[in-house]
Design a protein around this motif. Sequence first.
Motif, PDB file in Angstrom:
ATOM      1  N   THR A  77       8.144 -11.473  51.049  1.00 39.51           N
ATOM      2  CA  THR A  77       9.286 -12.308  51.044  1.00 39.51           C
ATOM      3  C   THR A  77       9.777 -12.888  49.809  1.00 39.51           C
ATOM      4  O   THR A  77      10.718 -12.814  49.526  1.00 39.51           O
ATOM      5  CB  THR A  77       9.087 -13.444  52.276  1.00 39.51           C
ATOM      6  OG1 THR A  77       8.694 -12.855  53.388  1.00 39.51           O
ATOM      7  CG2 THR A  77      10.050 -14.195  52.516  1.00 39.51           C
ATOM      8  N   VAL A  78       8.865 -13.620  49.230  1.00 34.36           N
ATOM      9  CA  VAL A  78       9.023 -14.402  48.039  1.00 34.36           C
ATOM     10  C   VAL A  78       9.329 -13.483  46.959  1.00 34.36           C
ATOM     11  O   VAL A  78      10.453 -13.558  46.165  1.00 34.36           O
ATOM     12  CB  VAL A  78       7.779 -15.196  47.528  1.00 34.36           C
ATOM     13  CG1 VAL A  78       8.006 -15.651  46.222  1.00 34.36           C
ATOM     14  CG2 VAL A  78       7.475 -16.346  48.449  1.00 34.36           C
ATOM     15  N   THR A  79       8.856 -12.026  46.931  1.00 29.40           N
ATOM     16  CA  THR A  79       9.318 -11.175  45.762  1.00 29.40           C
ATOM     17  C   THR A  79      10.771 -10.865  46.144  1.00 29.40           C
ATOM     18  O   THR A  79      11.681 -10.751  45.028  1.00 29.40           O
ATOM     19  CB  THR A  79       8.558  -9.920  45.932  1.00 29.40           C
ATOM     20  OG1 THR A  79       6.950 -10.114  45.750  1.00 29.40           O
ATOM     21  CG2 THR A  79       8.893  -8.847  45.007  1.00 29.40           C
ATOM     22  N   ALA A  80      11.120 -10.439  47.363  1.00 30.21           N
ATOM     23  CA  ALA A  80      12.455 -10.102  47.430  1.00 30.21           C
ATOM     24  C   ALA A  80      13.378 -11.327  47.076  1.00 30.21           C
ATOM     25  O   ALA A  80      14.566 -11.076  46.608  1.00 30.21           O
ATOM     26  CB  ALA A  80      12.719  -9.840  49.234  1.00 30.21           C
ATOM     27  N   VAL A  81      13.146 -12.507  47.571  1.00 29.21           N
ATOM     28  CA  VAL A  81      13.973 -13.491  46.889  1.00 29.21           C
ATOM     29  C   VAL A  81      14.177 -13.788  45.596  1.00 29.21           C
ATOM     30  O   VAL A  81      15.247 -13.884  45.297  1.00 29.21           O
ATOM     31  CB  VAL A  81      13.398 -14.941  47.746  1.00 29.21           C
ATOM     32  CG1 VAL A  81      14.308 -16.016  47.130  1.00 29.21           C
ATOM     33  CG2 VAL A  81      13.512 -14.906  49.462  1.00 29.21           C
ATOM     34  N   ILE A  82      12.898 -13.743  44.713  1.00 32.01           N
ATOM     35  CA  ILE A  82      13.083 -13.753  43.320  1.00 32.01           C
ATOM     36  C   ILE A  82      14.102 -12.584  42.809  1.00 32.01           C
ATOM     37  O   ILE A  82      14.957 -12.798  41.992  1.00 32.01           O
ATOM     38  CB  ILE A  82      11.703 -13.940  42.701  1.00 32.01           C
ATOM     39  CG1 ILE A  82      10.955 -15.163  43.335  1.00 32.01           C
ATOM     40  CG2 ILE A  82      11.956 -13.505  41.213  1.00 32.01           C
ATOM     41  CD1 ILE A  82       9.577 -15.082  42.931  1.00 32.01           C
TER      42      ILE A  82
END
Length: 388
Positions: A365-370
Amino acid sequence: MLKVIPISFLALSLFTVTFAVNLQAPLYDAYAAESNVGATAVTIAFAAYVGGLMPTLLLLGGLSDRFGRRLPIALALILGTTATALLVQAPSWISLVIARFMLGIGTGLATTAGTAYMTEILGADRAKNAALIVTSATSLGFGGGALATGISLGLQGHTLVPASYIALFVAAPVLAIIALTLPRIDKSRPVSLLRLPVFPCGTWVFGAAMALAWSTTGMTIAVVPLELAANDFGGWAGLVIFLAIFVGFLCQPIARRMTNGRALALGFLLIPLGFLVLLAGVWMKVLAFVLFGTCITSAASYGFTYLASLAEVSLRAPDDRARATAGLFVYAYFGFSLPVIASGALADMFDLQSAMVVFAIAQITVTAVIVLVWNRRPEPSAAAINAG
């Protein structure tokens, strides 16, 4: 003095400082057993390293600018020796916490001063070469300590004084003396010792990537060995920790030929992919998948992401490299510690596999947002900034 001599001794010193950091990792379960504590306590001890490192990065950014690069490196070598000696004298969870705290201080001193020193030796026009040498030396050190202890335990049997510890006791004090005799290239500046890190414009995504990548490495070093031990694969923990860093070292020459932005993008792709493969190996109890997934995450963390990030902040802050490096590691070590502690708490509440699944979901999730934010807000290159 030829440049190759100070470069070699500086690289060897940085290797030895980081060699001490994970030297005790294959014995985490033994120290926990000595004090009868669980997974949360182990991850807290692991993260105590960051408790020593973060204040050093945040508050002592001016040490090497004021007193030169050599003194912090020598102090780091002595701290590593003292921390390891404490574990020999009083093996327990409390000693592990104190030792990891001391090792964090040493790493904070050495990595910021060492990066600036290496760039000064080679020259500002070779900043990326300097970053490659520093990342290679530290990557080998971080992984080599755990592997050396794993091999020592395999040859000696169970012991709390493995041969790898003895090797550190012999080498580190000698290197500390040599470090103080290296040529001084920088000029002392009348700055305060308490200088906060700097975060060069346009480097936020490199810092965020380091936090993400090193959170994965933290899980591999602190949590995965506990799961391996639970499945009678404990003897492989040293190799797993070594691979978690060494494969990244092998990838650094490839990363050096890429632009920093492309290397970072590849890192974003490989980080979740590798952890998913590793998680599948843990779930199915297939050691080959665990090792392969570890190799992929290593390529991302200590290969493409680490080198690209260190080179980028060095290029964007030519007059403040030590503090810019400190700023990068602030990102990195927040990622390295907090998710690991949270996973340890989840493991005690549920189990290790559940904690790893939650981490994987959060990581993706965090990877996709960044990546989405990065693509919408493209940053100018360091070269463009310098040209302007």
